[in-house]
Design an enzyme around this catalytic site. Structure first.
Site, PDB file in Angstrom:
ATOM      1  N   LYS A  22     -20.066 -40.990   1.706  1.00 38.13           N
ATOM      2  CA  LYS A  22     -19.124 -40.349   0.783  1.00 38.13           C
ATOM      3  C   LYS A  22     -19.792 -40.064  -0.562  1.00 38.13           C
ATOM      4  CE  LYS A  22     -16.358 -43.303  -1.608  1.00 38.13           C
ATOM      5  NZ  LYS A  22     -16.399 -43.289  -3.059  1.00 38.13           N
ATOM      6  N   ASN A  23     -20.537 -41.047  -1.072  1.00 37.37           N
ATOM      7  CA  ASN A  23     -21.081 -40.882  -2.419  1.00 37.37           C
ATOM      8  C   ASN A  23     -22.283 -39.940  -2.468  1.00 37.37           C
ATOM      9  OD1 ASN A  23     -19.058 -42.453  -3.380  1.00 37.37           O
ATOM     10  ND2 ASN A  23     -20.273 -44.330  -3.539  1.00 37.37           N
ATOM     11  N   ARG A  93     -13.948 -39.997  -8.922  1.00 37.85           N
ATOM     12  CA  ARG A  93     -15.093 -39.972  -9.810  1.00 37.85           C
ATOM     13  C   ARG A  93     -15.934 -38.719  -9.555  1.00 37.85           C
ATOM     14  NH1 ARG A  93     -15.125 -42.558 -14.127  1.00 37.85           N
ATOM     15  NH2 ARG A  93     -17.190 -42.788 -15.000  1.00 37.85           N
ATOM     16  N   CYS A 117     -12.115 -45.706  -8.788  1.00 35.43           N
ATOM     17  CA  CYS A 117     -11.560 -47.055  -8.671  1.00 35.43           C
ATOM     18  C   CYS A 117     -11.518 -47.727 -10.037  1.00 35.43           C
ATOM     19  CB  CYS A 117     -12.423 -47.883  -7.719  1.00 35.43           C
ATOM     20  SG  CYS A 117     -12.059 -47.542  -5.998  1.00 35.43           S
ATOM     21  N   ARG A 122     -15.707 -47.113 -17.333  1.00 34.24           N
ATOM     22  CA  ARG A 122     -16.818 -46.415 -16.676  1.00 34.24           C
ATOM     23  C   ARG A 122     -17.252 -45.270 -17.579  1.00 34.24           C
ATOM     24  NH1 ARG A 122     -15.039 -45.866 -10.423  1.00 34.24           N
ATOM     25  NH2 ARG A 122     -17.229 -45.316 -10.163  1.00 34.24           N
ATOM     26  N   ILE A 124     -19.314 -42.310 -19.670  1.00 29.24           N
ATOM     27  CA  ILE A 124     -19.964 -41.061 -19.248  1.00 29.24           C
ATOM     28  C   ILE A 124     -20.974 -40.601 -20.303  1.00 29.24           C
ATOM     29  CG2 ILE A 124     -18.161 -40.131 -17.711  1.00 29.24           C
ATOM     30  CD1 ILE A 124     -17.313 -38.425 -20.203  1.00 29.24           C
ATOM     31  N   ASP A 125     -21.247 -41.527 -21.270  1.00 30.89           N
ATOM     32  CA  ASP A 125     -22.146 -41.155 -22.380  1.00 30.89           C
ATOM     33  C   ASP A 125     -23.516 -40.665 -21.902  1.00 30.89           C
ATOM     34  OD1 ASP A 125     -21.998 -44.022 -21.690  1.00 30.89           O
ATOM     35  OD2 ASP A 125     -23.776 -44.166 -22.946  1.00 30.89           O
ATOM     36  N   GLN A 126     -24.032 -41.236 -20.820  1.00 29.19           N
ATOM     37  CA  GLN A 126     -25.374 -40.833 -20.371  1.00 29.19           C
ATOM     38  C   GLN A 126     -25.370 -39.435 -19.748  1.00 29.19           C
ATOM     39  OE1 GLN A 126     -28.100 -42.734 -21.276  1.00 29.19           O
ATOM     40  NE2 GLN A 126     -26.390 -43.732 -22.327  1.00 29.19           N
ATOM     41  N   ASP A 305     -21.188 -52.255  -4.589  1.00 25.52           N
ATOM     42  CA  ASP A 305     -20.178 -51.834  -3.609  1.00 25.52           C
ATOM     43  C   ASP A 305     -20.094 -52.786  -2.410  1.00 25.52           C
ATOM     44  OD1 ASP A 305     -19.687 -49.712  -5.243  1.00 25.52           O
ATOM     45  OD2 ASP A 305     -20.714 -48.223  -4.011  1.00 25.52           O
ATOM     46  N   ILE A 327     -22.925 -54.771 -12.650  1.00 26.53           N
ATOM     47  CA  ILE A 327     -22.775 -53.315 -12.836  1.00 26.53           C
ATOM     48  C   ILE A 327     -21.421 -52.974 -13.456  1.00 26.53           C
ATOM     49  CG2 ILE A 327     -22.865 -51.044 -11.708  1.00 26.53           C
ATOM     50  CD1 ILE A 327     -25.484 -52.587 -11.353  1.00 26.53           C
ATOM     51  N   ARG A 398      -9.723 -43.992   1.039  1.00 28.69           N
ATOM     52  CA  ARG A 398     -10.552 -43.112   0.202  1.00 28.69           C
ATOM     53  C   ARG A 398     -11.990 -43.066   0.698  1.00 28.69           C
ATOM     54  NH1 ARG A 398      -9.403 -44.000  -6.104  1.00 28.69           N
ATOM     55  NH2 ARG A 398     -11.136 -42.563  -6.119  1.00 28.69           N
TER      56      ARG A 398
HETATM   57  C1  EPZ Z   1     -21.204 -44.533  -8.330  1.00 30.52           C
HETATM   58  O1  EPZ Z   1     -20.333 -44.627  -9.446  1.00 30.52           O
HETATM   59  C2  EPZ Z   1     -20.332 -44.703  -7.120  1.00 30.52           C
HETATM   60  N1  EPZ Z   1     -19.306 -43.677  -7.115  1.00 30.52           N
HETATM   61  C3  EPZ Z   1     -19.702 -46.077  -7.110  1.00 30.52           C
HETATM   62  O2  EPZ Z   1     -19.050 -46.205  -5.876  1.00 30.52           O
HETATM   63  C4  EPZ Z   1     -20.778 -47.153  -7.212  1.00 30.52           C
HETATM   64  O3  EPZ Z   1     -20.169 -48.408  -7.355  1.00 30.52           O
HETATM   65  C5  EPZ Z   1     -21.677 -46.894  -8.422  1.00 30.52           C
HETATM   66  O4  EPZ Z   1     -22.209 -45.538  -8.367  1.00 30.52           O
HETATM   67  C6  EPZ Z   1     -22.860 -47.855  -8.523  1.00 30.52           C
HETATM   68  O5  EPZ Z   1     -23.643 -47.773  -7.366  1.00 30.52           O
HETATM   69  C7  EPZ Z   1     -19.575 -42.452  -6.688  1.00 30.52           C
HETATM   70  O6  EPZ Z   1     -20.694 -42.141  -6.314  1.00 30.52           O
HETATM   71  C8  EPZ Z   1     -18.469 -41.459  -6.658  1.00 30.52           C
HETATM   72  P1  EPZ Z   1     -22.835 -45.474 -12.355  1.00 30.52           P
HETATM   73  P2  EPZ Z   1     -20.813 -44.149 -10.859  1.00 30.52           P
HETATM   74  O7  EPZ Z   1     -22.817 -44.266 -13.201  1.00 30.52           O
HETATM   75  O8  EPZ Z   1     -21.711 -42.995 -10.709  1.00 30.52           O
HETATM   76  C9  EPZ Z   1     -22.244 -47.468 -16.684  1.00 30.52           C
HETATM   77  C10 EPZ Z   1     -17.398 -46.974  -4.386  1.00 30.52           C
HETATM   78  O9  EPZ Z   1     -16.763 -48.008  -4.099  1.00 30.52           O
HETATM   79  N2  EPZ Z   1     -22.385 -46.113 -17.228  1.00 30.52           N
HETATM   80  O10 EPZ Z   1     -24.080 -45.823 -11.625  1.00 30.52           O
HETATM   81  O11 EPZ Z   1     -19.606 -44.023 -11.713  1.00 30.52           O
HETATM   82  C11 EPZ Z   1     -20.970 -47.652 -15.891  1.00 30.52           C
HETATM   83  O12 EPZ Z   1     -19.889 -47.962 -16.728  1.00 30.52           O
HETATM   84  C12 EPZ Z   1     -17.740 -46.710  -5.790  1.00 30.52           C
HETATM   85  O13 EPZ Z   1     -17.732 -46.107  -3.543  1.00 30.52           O
HETATM   86  C13 EPZ Z   1     -22.412 -45.938 -18.596  1.00 30.52           C
HETATM   87  O14 EPZ Z   1     -22.306 -46.880 -19.378  1.00 30.52           O
HETATM   88  O15 EPZ Z   1     -21.640 -45.420 -11.319  1.00 30.52           O
HETATM   89  C14 EPZ Z   1     -21.370 -48.787 -14.967  1.00 30.52           C
HETATM   90  O16 EPZ Z   1     -21.245 -50.000 -15.663  1.00 30.52           O
HETATM   91  C15 EPZ Z   1     -16.995 -47.364  -6.831  1.00 30.52           C
HETATM   92  N3  EPZ Z   1     -22.563 -44.670 -19.081  1.00 30.52           N
HETATM   93  C16 EPZ Z   1     -22.849 -48.542 -14.695  1.00 30.52           C
HETATM   94  O17 EPZ Z   1     -23.290 -47.685 -15.764  1.00 30.52           O
HETATM   95  C17 EPZ Z   1     -22.683 -43.582 -18.276  1.00 30.52           C
HETATM   96  O18 EPZ Z   1     -22.807 -42.468 -18.771  1.00 30.52           O
HETATM   97  C18 EPZ Z   1     -23.176 -47.873 -13.378  1.00 30.52           C
HETATM   98  O19 EPZ Z   1     -22.392 -46.695 -13.249  1.00 30.52           O
HETATM   99  C19 EPZ Z   1     -22.673 -43.777 -16.891  1.00 30.52           C
HETATM  100  C20 EPZ Z   1     -22.512 -45.059 -16.389  1.00 30.52           C
END
Ligand code: EPZ
Length: 431
Positions: A22-23, A93, A117, A122, A124-126, A305, A327, A398
């Site tokens: 899915k991801n 997401r 979820c 979560r 999005i600054d990066q 996950d 995470i 989902r």
């Molecule tokens: C993806 O989420 C997955 N979702 C998540 O899957 C998964 O848990 C996660 O990656 C980690 O592997 C999808 O792919 C749709 P991140 P994502 O950006 O992209 C912080 C599932 O159950 N962060 O790697 O949102 C953030 O808050 C799910 O399938 C920032 O601070 O995860 C988190 O603490 C749930 N600023 C960490 O980084 C940013 O700009 C990792 O987030 C971006 C992220």
């Protein structure tokens, strides 16, 4: 409301086929909208988040056809709207991947702030930092992220946080920027590599995906392609732990064992036998699990996950285990529900679970708080003595294709029920 009715106690035994990831599929759909040519995508999982994303794309003029249950044909030659504000998109997401895709192709995008979820704040600054480094102006207004650029220019970007979403989003935008982009401190998850491979098959020039540094030489346009999505390593890992928790013997088919190394390592540590072949893994759990320590980390570390699923196993292990979630800040919500089945877990500081193993679970009525927490509760119920119900299964649907049907095929006593009467019927049937 639909819920799962479960009678626990049967070891899971047999074979299960894993669907596409899915991801990986969500960003690949967005990336498919970066070309006006037709794209054919195989091994698409039939799960709810995918339907939401495809509906949102239809809503802005993308032609999306399901050629069969797992094959999507897409043509984004007639997009009429660069604003994605479908209400349902707030809940997933993956919708934010349309930002990077449209910013690359049209130099302009507006997408509703994403949900997903509820597992902590979560950021999005990066993502925004990366878009700005490529020359875009980005603002958040009326619940929309709006990104615009006269021109996108390659840049050198250091990610302050390892993020799957930000790595993929910025990689997509940079694919159609002018010149070279170097992204450092990238996420290395298999789905990051899958998106890069997809884009390269459309004519992009991306190197280094799967390492800390990705180099993208911008190209002027992308073309159509035919592409198969990688197997879902989290779905696979979930069945591997289901075997461990129910003391079963499960052959998990259509996987890439390399993607599951950290999961396999932990299963061995807690006393399971694990046999790997080219595209399948067999997990045999002849004894109760042993205690251990786990810390979730970006790939190749142990995946966040899979954190609820391993916790469910460790809560049955003799002795004390510690699980640290590094995470997401709020990913232990399922623990209170697991306590209803008899688990003894204390969560300290929001990120550390101290688990004192109990000998067994007992069936209870529980509620899925999110996707993976929900799946983990189902696994616990499958091992529990007596009957359980799991509510709010919309979260589980989902991300897991045919979850209860695949479990049934492994010998689980699980059914989808809607009313108390259905539940009583199920009880009579399996008693
Ligand atoms: C993806 O989420 C997955 N979702 C998540 O899957 C998964 O848990 C996660 O990656 C980690 O592997 C999808 O792919 C749709 P991140 P994502 O950006 O992209 C912080 C599932 O159950 N962060 O790697 O949102 C953030 O808050 C799910 O399938 C920032 O601070 O995860 C988190 O603490 C749930 N600023 C960490 O980084 C940013 O700009 C990792 O987030 C971006 C992220």
């Amino acid at each position: 409301m639909e819920q799962y009715a479960i009678k626990g106690g049967n070891p899971l035994v047999g074979e299960v086929e894993i669907a596409g990831a899915k991801n990986a599929a969500l960003p690949i759909f967005a990336a498919a909208a970066m070309t006006e040519e037709t794209v054919y995508i195989d091994n698409v999982p039939d799960v709810r988040d995918i339907d939401v994303m495809l509906d949102a794309m239809r809503g802005i003029g993308v032609m999306v056809k399901k050629a069969d249950r797992h094959r999507i044909v897409m043509n984004a030659g007639n997009i009429h709207n660069l604003t994605v504000e479908d209400d349902r998109c707030k809940k997933i997401r993956g919708s934010y991947y349309l930002l990077g895709a449209f910013l690359g192709r049209y130099k302009s995008a507006e997408v509703v702030l994403p949900g997903g979820c509820d597992i902590g704040s979560r950021g999005i600054d990066q993502h925004l930092k990366g878009f700005r480094a490529l020359g875009a102006e980005v603002i958040i207004e009326h619940g929309l992220i709006k990104a615009r650029a006269a021109q996108l220019r390659g840049s050198h970007i250091y990610m302050d946080k390892v993020s799957v979403g930000a790595t993929i989003n910025v990689m997509m935008a940079a694919t159609l920027a002018e010149g070279m982009t170097i992204i450092e401190n990238c996420a290395k998850e298999p789905h990051v590599v899958d998106v890069a491979n997809f884009l390269n098959s459309c004519g992009a020039n991306i190197k280094g995906a799967g390492t800390d540094v990705i180099r993208i030489r911008g190209v002027a346009r992308l073309h159509g392609t035919e592409y198969g999505i990688i197997p879902d390593q989290i779905e696979a890992g979930t069945y591997m732990f289901a075997a461990a928790v129910t003391r079963g013997d499960v052959l998990v088919k259509n996987v890439i064992p390399k993607h599951l190394e950290s999961v396999t390592a932990k299963l061995l540590e807690i006393g399971c036998e694990v046999e790997e072949a080219d595209d399948c893994i067999r997990v045999v759990a002849a004894r109760p699990p042993m205690h251990t320590q786990v810390r979730t980390l970006p790939y190749p570390g142990f995946p966040t996950d899979m954190q609820p699923q391993i916790t469910v196993a460790l809560a049955l292990a003799k002795g004390t285990s510690i699980v640290t979630e590094s995470i997401f800040e709020n990913r232990f919500k399922y623990v209170d529900e697991l306590a209803r089945m008899g688990a003894d877990i204390k969560v300290e500081g929001g990120d550390t679970a101290i688990i004192d193993g109990v000998g067994k679970y007992t069936g209870a009525s529980v509620t899925a708080p999110d996707l993976r927490g929900g799946a983990a509760l189902v696994i616990a119920a499958l091992a529990a003595e007596g009957f359980s119900t799991v509510d709010d299964i919309k979260y589980i649907e989902r991300g897991y294709e045919d979850f209860h049907l695949k479990l049934q095929s492994l010998g689980a006593q699980i059914e989808l029920v809607e009313t108390d009467k259905d539940f009583q019927k199920f009880k009579l049937k399996v008693s």
